[in-house]
Design a protein around this motif. Structure first.
Motif, PDB file in Angstrom:
ATOM      1  N   HIS A 190      -1.118   6.830  14.145  1.00 11.26           N
ATOM      2  CA  HIS A 190       0.502   6.441  14.353  1.00 11.26           C
ATOM      3  C   HIS A 190       0.737   5.096  14.986  1.00 11.26           C
ATOM      4  N   VAL A 191      -0.483   4.569  15.801  1.00 13.00           N
ATOM      5  CA  VAL A 191      -0.428   3.327  16.316  1.00 13.00           C
ATOM      6  C   VAL A 191      -1.396   2.217  15.985  1.00 13.00           C
ATOM      7  N   THR A 192      -2.702   2.772  15.949  1.00 11.53           N
ATOM      8  CA  THR A 192      -3.520   1.721  15.802  1.00 11.53           C
ATOM      9  C   THR A 192      -3.954   1.167  14.495  1.00 11.53           C
ATOM     10  N   LEU A 193      -3.942   2.265  13.389  1.00  8.46           N
ATOM     11  CA  LEU A 193      -3.926   1.711  12.042  1.00  8.46           C
ATOM     12  C   LEU A 193      -2.668   1.379  11.689  1.00  8.46           C
ATOM     13  N   PRO A 194      -1.441   1.705  11.928  1.00  7.12           N
ATOM     14  CA  PRO A 194      -0.209   0.956  11.299  1.00  7.12           C
ATOM     15  C   PRO A 194      -0.272  -0.469  11.625  1.00  7.12           C
ATOM     16  N   ALA A 195      -0.714  -0.855  13.081  1.00  9.69           N
ATOM     17  CA  ALA A 195      -0.537  -2.210  13.414  1.00  9.69           C
ATOM     18  C   ALA A 195      -1.719  -3.100  12.874  1.00  9.69           C
ATOM     19  N   VAL A 196      -2.690  -2.597  12.245  1.00  6.64           N
ATOM     20  CA  VAL A 196      -3.718  -3.587  11.480  1.00  6.64           C
ATOM     21  C   VAL A 196      -3.753  -3.257  10.022  1.00  6.64           C
ATOM     22  N   MET A 197      -2.369  -2.718   9.547  1.00  4.69           N
ATOM     23  CA  MET A 197      -2.382  -2.426   8.181  1.00  4.69           C
ATOM     24  C   MET A 197      -2.656  -3.717   7.326  1.00  4.69           C
ATOM     25  N   PRO A 198      -2.214  -4.985   7.680  1.00  2.00           N
ATOM     26  CA  PRO A 198      -2.491  -6.044   6.572  1.00  2.00           C
ATOM     27  C   PRO A 198      -3.752  -6.117   6.325  1.00  2.00           C
ATOM     28  N   GLY A 199      -4.791  -5.999   7.467  1.00  4.03           N
ATOM     29  CA  GLY A 199      -6.383  -5.935   7.240  1.00  4.03           C
ATOM     30  C   GLY A 199      -6.688  -4.711   6.304  1.00  4.03           C
ATOM     31  N   ILE A 200      -6.144  -3.664   6.471  1.00  4.64           N
ATOM     32  CA  ILE A 200      -6.669  -2.502   5.561  1.00  4.64           C
ATOM     33  C   ILE A 200      -6.285  -2.840   4.065  1.00  4.64           C
ATOM     34  N   ILE A 201      -5.158  -3.294   3.849  1.00  4.54           N
ATOM     35  CA  ILE A 201      -4.696  -3.623   2.684  1.00  4.54           C
ATOM     36  C   ILE A 201      -5.553  -4.614   2.031  1.00  4.54           C
ATOM     37  N   SER A 202      -5.691  -5.652   2.873  1.00  2.00           N
ATOM     38  CA  SER A 202      -6.841  -6.719   2.395  1.00  2.00           C
ATOM     39  C   SER A 202      -8.223  -6.337   2.130  1.00  2.00           C
ATOM     40  N   ALA A 203      -8.782  -5.387   2.901  1.00  2.00           N
ATOM     41  CA  ALA A 203     -10.070  -5.111   2.679  1.00  2.00           C
ATOM     42  C   ALA A 203      -9.864  -3.879   1.359  1.00  2.00           C
ATOM     43  N   PHE A 204      -9.110  -2.891   1.122  1.00  2.00           N
ATOM     44  CA  PHE A 204      -8.820  -2.399   0.095  1.00  2.00           C
ATOM     45  C   PHE A 204      -8.682  -2.959  -1.157  1.00  2.00           C
ATOM     46  N   ALA A 205      -8.087  -4.017  -1.332  1.00  2.28           N
ATOM     47  CA  ALA A 205      -7.987  -4.983  -2.428  1.00  2.28           C
ATOM     48  C   ALA A 205      -9.189  -5.516  -2.728  1.00  2.28           C
ATOM     49  N   LEU A 206      -9.839  -6.151  -1.648  1.00  5.93           N
ATOM     50  CA  LEU A 206     -10.981  -6.930  -2.004  1.00  5.93           C
ATOM     51  C   LEU A 206     -12.120  -5.951  -2.589  1.00  5.93           C
ATOM     52  N   ILE A 207     -12.351  -4.832  -1.724  1.00  7.24           N
ATOM     53  CA  ILE A 207     -13.458  -3.983  -2.354  1.00  7.24           C
ATOM     54  C   ILE A 207     -13.145  -3.101  -3.757  1.00  7.24           C
ATOM     55  N   SER A 208     -11.902  -3.067  -4.058  1.00  3.47           N
ATOM     56  CA  SER A 208     -11.551  -2.627  -5.122  1.00  3.47           C
ATOM     57  C   SER A 208     -11.904  -3.590  -6.335  1.00  3.47           C
ATOM     58  N   ILE A 209     -11.762  -4.939  -6.043  1.00  4.30           N
ATOM     59  CA  ILE A 209     -12.120  -5.957  -6.963  1.00  4.30           C
ATOM     60  C   ILE A 209     -13.570  -6.169  -7.231  1.00  4.30           C
ATOM     61  N   ILE A 210     -14.156  -6.160  -6.278  1.00  6.45           N
ATOM     62  CA  ILE A 210     -15.757  -6.103  -5.996  1.00  6.45           C
ATOM     63  C   ILE A 210     -16.397  -5.018  -6.737  1.00  6.45           C
ATOM     64  N   VAL A 211     -15.887  -3.896  -6.512  1.00 11.79           N
ATOM     65  CA  VAL A 211     -16.466  -2.827  -7.439  1.00 11.79           C
ATOM     66  C   VAL A 211     -16.155  -2.919  -8.891  1.00 11.79           C
ATOM     67  N   ALA A 212     -15.064  -3.316  -9.189  1.00 12.74           N
ATOM     68  CA  ALA A 212     -14.597  -3.697 -10.667  1.00 12.74           C
ATOM     69  C   ALA A 212     -15.536  -4.799 -11.274  1.00 12.74           C
ATOM     70  N   CYS A 213     -15.895  -5.768 -10.467  1.00 13.39           N
ATOM     71  CA  CYS A 213     -16.775  -6.900 -10.906  1.00 13.39           C
ATOM     72  C   CYS A 213     -18.222  -6.676 -10.838  1.00 13.39           C
ATOM     73  N   SER A 214     -18.626  -5.478 -10.060  1.00 24.98           N
ATOM     74  CA  SER A 214     -19.916  -5.207  -9.684  1.00 24.98           C
ATOM     75  C   SER A 214     -20.864  -5.181 -11.106  1.00 24.98           C
TER      76      SER A 214
END
Length: 361
Positions: free
Chosen positions: A116-140
């Motif tokens: 409720h505190v740590t993860l919401p505060a770094v949510m932009p980084g989590i979103i970026s990591a999720f999007a990047l890894i999704s694309i990498i897997v799709a391109c693998s």
């Protein structure tokens, strides 16, 4: 990746420096080596882990099958977690310790504070990591071909590969049509990523100048969390490296003739150096150095335009640095090859380093 970043930056651990390095070591292994090692460990017929468990417990069927969608997901997840880890190290380490202390003072438990505190505060980084890894897997490319095809599992990359390699001659027209459809689908994910990161202001925090970035004392949990990091290192790096070294020291790999590791020698290494591997290594090092320098300079310029200027169209720089991620290396390489061979004046670049450097950058 998020869990590893939180452990490495927010928790007081024994041997914290060493444990912080372990998650990124899997990036040192090439994808081809990890794929082949994964097969040698978990193949249903010849995998050492399957054979060992069947002998130990008397099972008649292997418990793991690497040539399955589950096997591909497990392998890709272990291999790509370090990307999320690296992307979240900065946000996690710069998070003000006072936020978590305020949560503890309000009566929240450790895990409630995390979610409720740590993860919401770094949510932009989590979103970026999720999007990047999704694309990498799709391109693998390597994993879907080496692990997916033998198990009858098709991905979009393996479909394009079949169009280019099947039949008497490559069907570049079909592969190009498939690539265009793929790029349209990836474009949706890229658009969502750019939209999500534009809303980064909602995650801004107001902190005092004396904010602390200290670590949390979790008591006995620190040994459990340290063990989790070590276990990940074994599963994603240690086991792969060990099996690769062992198999490189035997004449040929087989499990039908008893213990495959009873005759060690250096014949394979002598053959490698006899085939001119030294020049190939220097070629790889040269390519890596040139590409890394140029890519970092280009990325720095794009980041400065996107984040440090007031240019009205500065978001285009962000898009320019993101869109190439959505182009599969296989598709990009074929398109670049056709371009070099068909555009007048560019044929001079054929059989040179320039196309490889351009494609990698």
């Amino acid at each position: 990746g998020s869990s590893l970043a939180w452990i490495a930056t927010r928790v007081r651990l024994p041997f914290a420096r060493v444990l912080g390095i372990l998650p990124v070591m899997t990036l040192f292994l090439p994808a081809l080596l990890k794929d082949t090692s994964w097969i040698q460990l978990f193949s249903p017929r010849t995998g050492l882990v399957n054979l060992g468990l069947m002998q130990l417990f008397g099972w008649s069927a292997p418990p793991f099958n690497v040539f399955s969608l589950t096997g591909m997901i497990a392998h890709a997840g272990l291999s790509l977690a370090p990307i999320a880890y690296l992307m979240l190290l900065g946000p996690m380490s710069s998070l003000d310790r006072a936020l978590e202390e305020a949560s503890f003072a309000s009566g929240a438990s450790l895990w409630r504070t995390v979610f409720h505190v740590t993860l919401p505060a770094v949510m932009p980084g989590i979103i970026s990591a999720f999007a990047l890894i999704s694309i990498i897997v799709a391109c693998s490319f390597e994993t879907p071909i080496i692990i997916g095809l033998p198990g009858g599992i098709s991905t979009y990359m393996s479909t394009i590969y079949k169009s280019m390699s099947g039949g008497a001659s490559p069907n570049f027209s079909m592969a190009s049509a498939q690539a265009v459809i793929y790029l349209a689908m990836i474009g949706v994910l890229l658009a969502w990523y750019l939209w999500a990161t534009r809303r980064e202001a909602k995650y801004a925090l107001i902190a005092n100048r004396g904010g602390s970035s200290g670590r949390i004392d979790v008591g006995g949990w620190r040994y459990v969390l340290a063990g989790f990091v070590v276990l990940y290192w074994i599963a994603s790096f240690g086991a792969f490296l060990l099996i690769a070294v062992l198999i490189s020291l035997i004449p040929f790999y087989t499990v039908t003739g008893g213990n495959p590791f009873q005759n060690f020698n250096l014949d394979n290494y002598r053959a490698v150096f006899a085939d001119g591997a030294v020049s190939a290594v220097w070629g790889s090092i040269t390519l890596a150095l040139v590409v890394s320098i140029v890519a970092v300079v280009v990325a720095l310029l794009l980041a400065m335009v996107s984040l440090r200027t007031k240019w009205r169209l500065r978001r285009l720089a962000d898009a320019a640095g993101t869109v190439p991620i959505g182009i599969p290396p296989l598709v990009f390489s074929v398109a670049l090859l056709i371009t070099v061979l068909s555009v007048p004046g560019l044929k001079l670049l054929y059989n040179s380093w320039a196309p490889m450097i351009l494609a990698s950058v």
